[in-house]
Design a protein around this motif. Structure first.
Motif, PDB file in Angstrom:
ATOM      1  N   THR A 124       0.853  -1.190   0.000  1.00 30.82           N
ATOM      2  CA  THR A 124       0.000   0.000   0.000  1.00 30.82           C
ATOM      3  C   THR A 124       0.892   1.244   0.000  1.00 30.82           C
ATOM      4  N   LYS A 125       0.639   2.158  -0.913  1.00 33.46           N
ATOM      5  CA  LYS A 125       1.489   3.339  -1.063  1.00 33.46           C
ATOM      6  C   LYS A 125       1.126   4.409  -0.040  1.00 33.46           C
ATOM      7  N   ASP A 126       2.108   5.239   0.259  1.00 25.84           N
ATOM      8  CA  ASP A 126       1.920   6.283   1.274  1.00 25.84           C
ATOM      9  C   ASP A 126       0.814   7.263   0.913  1.00 25.84           C
ATOM     10  N   ASP A 127       0.620   7.517  -0.385  1.00 24.33           N
ATOM     11  CA  ASP A 127      -0.399   8.503  -0.762  1.00 24.33           C
ATOM     12  C   ASP A 127      -1.805   8.012  -0.418  1.00 24.33           C
ATOM     13  N   PHE A 128      -1.991   6.699  -0.301  1.00 25.28           N
ATOM     14  CA  PHE A 128      -3.285   6.156   0.133  1.00 25.28           C
ATOM     15  C   PHE A 128      -3.567   6.589   1.564  1.00 25.28           C
ATOM     16  N   TYR A 129      -2.575   6.435   2.437  1.00 20.46           N
ATOM     17  CA  TYR A 129      -2.734   6.835   3.835  1.00 20.46           C
ATOM     18  C   TYR A 129      -2.931   8.340   3.955  1.00 20.46           C
ATOM     19  N   THR A 130      -2.132   9.095   3.214  1.00 24.88           N
ATOM     20  CA  THR A 130      -2.209  10.561   3.282  1.00 24.88           C
ATOM     21  C   THR A 130      -3.572  11.064   2.829  1.00 24.88           C
ATOM     22  N   LYS A 131      -4.078  10.499   1.746  1.00 29.99           N
ATOM     23  CA  LYS A 131      -5.390  10.904   1.235  1.00 29.99           C
ATOM     24  C   LYS A 131      -6.482  10.639   2.262  1.00 29.99           C
ATOM     25  N   ASN A 132      -6.447   9.467   2.881  1.00 35.72           N
ATOM     26  CA  ASN A 132      -7.472   9.124   3.870  1.00 35.72           C
ATOM     27  C   ASN A 132      -7.409  10.039   5.084  1.00 35.72           C
ATOM     28  N   LEU A 133      -6.195  10.335   5.542  1.00 34.25           N
ATOM     29  CA  LEU A 133      -6.055  11.229   6.700  1.00 34.25           C
ATOM     30  C   LEU A 133      -6.559  12.626   6.382  1.00 34.25           C
ATOM     31  N   LYS A 137      -9.491  14.500   8.397  1.00 36.15           N
ATOM     32  CA  LYS A 137      -9.245  15.809   9.005  1.00 36.15           C
ATOM     33  C   LYS A 137     -10.280  16.825   8.547  1.00 36.15           C
ATOM     34  N   GLU A 138     -10.575  16.827   7.252  1.00 37.63           N
ATOM     35  CA  GLU A 138     -11.585  17.745   6.725  1.00 37.63           C
ATOM     36  C   GLU A 138     -12.953  17.467   7.353  1.00 37.63           C
ATOM     37  N   ALA A 139     -13.299  16.182   7.479  1.00 39.34           N
ATOM     38  CA  ALA A 139     -14.590  15.813   8.063  1.00 39.34           C
ATOM     39  C   ALA A 139     -14.669  16.227   9.534  1.00 39.34           C
ATOM     40  N   ALA A 140     -13.567  16.065  10.259  1.00 42.29           N
ATOM     41  CA  ALA A 140     -13.542  16.455  11.672  1.00 42.29           C
ATOM     42  C   ALA A 140     -13.739  17.960  11.828  1.00 42.29           C
ATOM     43  N   GLU A 141     -13.144  18.724  10.933  1.00 44.31           N
ATOM     44  CA  GLU A 141     -13.295  20.181  10.987  1.00 44.31           C
ATOM     45  C   GLU A 141     -14.724  20.602  10.648  1.00 44.31           C
ATOM     46  N   ILE A 142     -15.324  19.919   9.674  1.00 42.22           N
ATOM     47  CA  ILE A 142     -16.723  20.210   9.335  1.00 42.22           C
ATOM     48  C   ILE A 142     -17.621  19.936  10.531  1.00 42.22           C
ATOM     49  N   LEU A 143     -17.427  18.786  11.149  1.00 45.82           N
ATOM     50  CA  LEU A 143     -18.233  18.422  12.317  1.00 45.82           C
ATOM     51  C   LEU A 143     -18.083  19.456  13.429  1.00 45.82           C
ATOM     52  N   TYR A 144     -16.856  19.789  13.751  1.00 40.79           N
ATOM     53  CA  TYR A 144     -16.586  20.692  14.873  1.00 40.79           C
ATOM     54  C   TYR A 144     -17.179  22.082  14.610  1.00 40.79           C
ATOM     55  N   ASP A 145     -17.024  22.576  13.392  1.00 41.40           N
ATOM     56  CA  ASP A 145     -17.532  23.915  13.061  1.00 41.40           C
ATOM     57  C   ASP A 145     -19.054  23.935  12.973  1.00 41.40           C
ATOM     58  N   ARG A 146     -19.638  22.954  12.311  1.00 46.66           N
ATOM     59  CA  ARG A 146     -21.091  22.932  12.133  1.00 46.66           C
ATOM     60  C   ARG A 146     -21.815  22.645  13.457  1.00 46.66           C
ATOM     61  N   CYS A 147     -21.162  21.931  14.347  1.00 49.38           N
ATOM     62  CA  CYS A 147     -21.788  21.619  15.632  1.00 49.38           C
ATOM     63  C   CYS A 147     -22.054  22.893  16.435  1.00 49.38           C
ATOM     64  N   LYS A 148     -21.244  23.908  16.231  1.00 47.06           N
ATOM     65  CA  LYS A 148     -21.425  25.182  16.931  1.00 47.06           C
ATOM     66  C   LYS A 148     -22.739  25.859  16.546  1.00 47.06           C
ATOM     67  N   GLU A 149     -23.295  25.455  15.402  1.00 48.20           N
ATOM     68  CA  GLU A 149     -24.551  26.050  14.921  1.00 48.20           C
ATOM     69  C   GLU A 149     -25.777  25.311  15.448  1.00 48.20           C
ATOM     70  N   ILE A 150     -25.552  24.202  16.160  1.00 47.69           N
ATOM     71  CA  ILE A 150     -26.658  23.401  16.687  1.00 47.69           C
ATOM     72  C   ILE A 150     -26.806  23.716  18.172  1.00 47.69           C
ATOM     73  N   PRO A 151     -27.849  24.431  18.558  1.00 50.16           N
ATOM     74  CA  PRO A 151     -27.955  24.956  19.928  1.00 50.16           C
ATOM     75  C   PRO A 151     -27.860  23.924  21.040  1.00 50.16           C
ATOM     76  N   CYS A 152     -28.397  22.738  20.819  1.00 49.78           N
ATOM     77  CA  CYS A 152     -28.480  21.773  21.916  1.00 49.78           C
ATOM     78  C   CYS A 152     -27.299  20.816  21.989  1.00 49.78           C
ATOM     79  N   LEU A 153     -26.329  20.937  21.078  1.00 50.97           N
ATOM     80  CA  LEU A 153     -25.204  20.002  21.063  1.00 50.97           C
ATOM     81  C   LEU A 153     -23.877  20.730  21.255  1.00 50.97           C
ATOM     82  N   THR A 154     -22.972  20.066  21.969  1.00 50.03           N
ATOM     83  CA  THR A 154     -21.637  20.611  22.188  1.00 50.03           C
ATOM     84  C   THR A 154     -20.599  19.550  21.852  1.00 50.03           C
ATOM     85  N   CYS A 155     -19.617  19.935  21.056  1.00 51.92           N
ATOM     86  CA  CYS A 155     -18.478  19.063  20.781  1.00 51.92           C
ATOM     87  C   CYS A 155     -17.316  19.600  21.619  1.00 51.92           C
TER      88      CYS A 155
END
Length: 237
Positions: A124-133, A137-155
């Motif tokens: 398995t080539k390194d670019d496979f791991y890098t792409k997945n990470l 990372k992008e998904a984690a940032e989306i979750l963390y930022d969008r969660c701030k817009e949901i009044p009843c939830l806190t991350c």
């Protein structure tokens, strides 16, 4: 002592210093450590992944690994058990023998999976791991930022590893919902979004979310959770 690092369900990653303290504590207590590392190397925050086996000179370690997470083949259900025990303590007290005995009563993975493992691990080539990470990372940032817009939830903190995070429900912001199970049941019925109640992992009134999906699907899901939250928001007089 059982340790999960990187952590499912919280998404946190332990530091070298913290893991060393854990090993020293286990030594003082006279116990060994089972380290669940099925999310090994799946870290994308400021803390690098550190294998618990690095501290085997302090205390015996049994490490659990898996093919399904890092190589993204969850249905294959193939993993391994590794003993990190330079002083031979686990061997002397019969733990290794017992593990081998229990393996005799489990079914083996399909032969095609076994045949594929050497190729997967070695080529398995390194670019496979890098792409997945980068995707995680992008998904984690989306979750963390969008969660701030949901009044009843806190991350509480941005996930730094794995594919899941725990969100805390603030019941002072919503009405008509009694606990985390009720929250998840009503959310599924009203918005077709499925989350895991925190009670199933020992965290009542929290919810677990798996966020590593297509970014557009993640944004849509979080948008539906926001709509659900606003629909159930406490109406001020």
């Amino acid at each position: 002592m059982v340790l999960i690092n990187p952590s499912n369900p919280c998404g946190n990653v332990f530091t070298y210093h913290h893991l060393k303290k854990v090993a020293e504590t286990a030594k003082k207590l006279g116990i060994f450590i089972i380290s669940d590392e099925v999310y090994a190397h799946l870290t994308f925050g400021s803390k690098p992944y550190v294998a618990m086996g690095a501290f085997a000179s302090i205390v015996p370690i049994i490490t659990l690994g898996s093919l399904s997470k890092r190589w993204v083949v969850p249905g294959w259900r193939l993993g391994w058990i590794v003993t990190c025990d330079p002083h031979g303590i686990l061997q002397d007290i019969g733990i290794v023998t017992n593990i081998k005995t229990y393996l005799d009563i489990t079914s083996n993975p399909p032969t095609f999976v076994q045949a594929a493992v050497p190729q997967i691990l070695e080529k398995t080539k390194d670019d496979f791991y890098t792409k997945n990470l980068n995707i995680m990372k992008e998904a984690a940032e989306i979750l963390y930022d969008r969660c701030k817009e949901i009044p009843c939830l806190t991350c509480p903190h941005k996930p730094e590893g794995t594919m899941t995070a725990m969100l805390k429900i603030n019941f002072s912001k919503i009405e008509g919902i009694v606990d985390d199970v009720d929250f998840c049941v009503k959310l599924a019925k009203e918005e077709s979004v499925v989350l895991l109640p925190g009670a199933t992992v020992g965290l009542k009134n929290w919810i677990r979310i798996t966020y590593v999906v297509d970014p557009s699907a993640l944004k849509e899901g979080l948008s539906r959770i926001k709509s659900f939250s606003l629909r159930h928001a406490i109406q001020l007089p």
